[in-house]
Design an enzyme around this catalytic site. Sequence first.
Site, short mmCIF file in Angstrom:
data_model
loop_
_atom_site.label_atom_id
_atom_site.label_comp_id
_atom_site.label_asym_id
_atom_site.label_seq_id
_atom_site.Cartn_x
_atom_site.Cartn_y
_atom_site.Cartn_z
N ASP A 50 0.83 -1.19 0.00
CA ASP A 50 0.00 0.00 0.00
C ASP A 50 0.87 1.25 0.00
OD1 ASP A 50 -2.28 -1.53 0.08
OD2 ASP A 50 -2.45 -1.46 2.27
N ASP A 56 2.71 8.66 7.49
CA ASP A 56 2.77 7.24 7.86
C ASP A 56 4.13 6.90 8.46
OD1 ASP A 56 0.24 5.97 6.98
OD2 ASP A 56 0.86 6.58 4.98
N GLU A 78 1.90 -2.20 11.00
CA GLU A 78 1.40 -2.36 9.65
C GLU A 78 2.40 -1.86 8.61
OE1 GLU A 78 -2.11 -0.53 6.87
OE2 GLU A 78 -2.62 -0.96 8.96
N GLU A 79 3.26 -0.94 9.01
CA GLU A 79 4.22 -0.35 8.08
C GLU A 79 5.50 -1.16 7.93
OE1 GLU A 79 3.24 2.15 6.32
OE2 GLU A 79 1.38 2.34 7.44
N ASP A 97 -1.34 -0.03 14.03
CA ASP A 97 -1.48 0.70 12.77
C ASP A 97 -1.18 2.14 13.12
OD1 ASP A 97 -2.16 1.99 10.47
OD2 ASP A 97 -4.18 1.16 10.30
N LEU A 99 -0.88 4.95 11.61
CA LEU A 99 -1.69 6.01 11.04
C LEU A 99 -2.77 5.41 10.15
CD1 LEU A 99 -1.70 9.17 11.17
CD2 LEU A 99 -0.97 9.04 8.80
N ASP A 100 -3.96 5.29 10.69
CA ASP A 100 -5.11 4.79 9.93
C ASP A 100 -5.75 5.94 9.18
OD1 ASP A 100 -7.48 2.90 9.42
OD2 ASP A 100 -8.42 4.60 10.45
N GLU A 260 -6.01 -3.90 12.67
CA GLU A 260 -7.24 -3.11 12.60
C GLU A 260 -8.44 -3.85 13.18
OE1 GLU A 260 -6.31 -0.60 8.53
OE2 GLU A 260 -6.61 -2.77 8.36
#
Length: 330
Positions: A50, A56, A78-79, A97, A99-100, A260
């Site tokens: 993504d 982020d 997540e990153e 996560d 930065l959602d 998430e």
Amino acid sequence: MTAETIQTDRIPPHLRPAMQALAEAGARLAAIIRRGGDLAQPVGTNADGDGQKALDVIADDLFCQTLAWAGVRWLASEEQEQAVALDPEGTLAVAIDPLDGSSNIDTNVSIGTIFSIYPAEATAEASFLRPARQQIGAGYIIYGPRCAMMVTFGDGVQHYALDPEDDAFRLVATRRQMPDCALEFAINASNYRHWPQPIRAYIDDCLAGSDGPREQNFNMRWIASLVAETHRILVRGGVFLYPSDARKGYEHGRLRMLYECAPIAFLIEQAGGGATDGRTAILEQGAPTLHQRTPFVFGSAEKVARIAAYHELPETEVSALFGHRGLFRA
């Protein structure tokens, strides 16, 4: 770490250092967002392919730095492609996560941070790839007009708000309970043609309003920020749907189980709601890999149960319902 980043009297003692770190990083990130700048600049892709924005990367670095001194042995972001080892003596594992909703940075829509806490095991895999019901803490920070944190430790949902005078999170409510019912649903209707028939049938029945089988008029909401959707539903009820669909890459849903869906499901159940993949409770499942995706339905318990019931109907019956109620069809 500052001494008072969050009011701690309602936080279990063994989780206070981690919550202090999360609150400190959240307060610092909120200040960065308030200052603005070119935070939406593309900077590459994350471990799952993504697109990443500048904010982020800033958020990921910030939470990693603060949690390194908070008794956290493993951090899964997540990153990042793999979990990171922080403190070999730490007793906690945090999935985050950072930065959602980053696609909304440049439009000034509410974005957030989602986190989940597990007991640390000897390996990162054992710490995170386990039933979601083994979480011992979960929550989110929403960077909106009023920066807030919603968190659970398995005994209801606590609501904190960031005090701009000293950048500390103060307790607002000790037990946030979701309203029983709201006539709202959140879904990206542009993907209607790709949805499975049980989802289309459910939405058709809502759109039919007072003239349809639900005999009530519904409103649709879609912010495209999971934290913002969750906050609205916790405050006033309703239901959120992000189903799997027929597009390539969406066959197993799009949201990540670990970062998430599991933490949001924990919060929602603790507030009296329900959270499933359309059929099965999220908290009864676990992520087989760190970046596993899943369909996600959550909100008022009655609505989530109704959507599961649509999935349990025989395919021929759902097809008949869809043929009769397909309001998007000519």
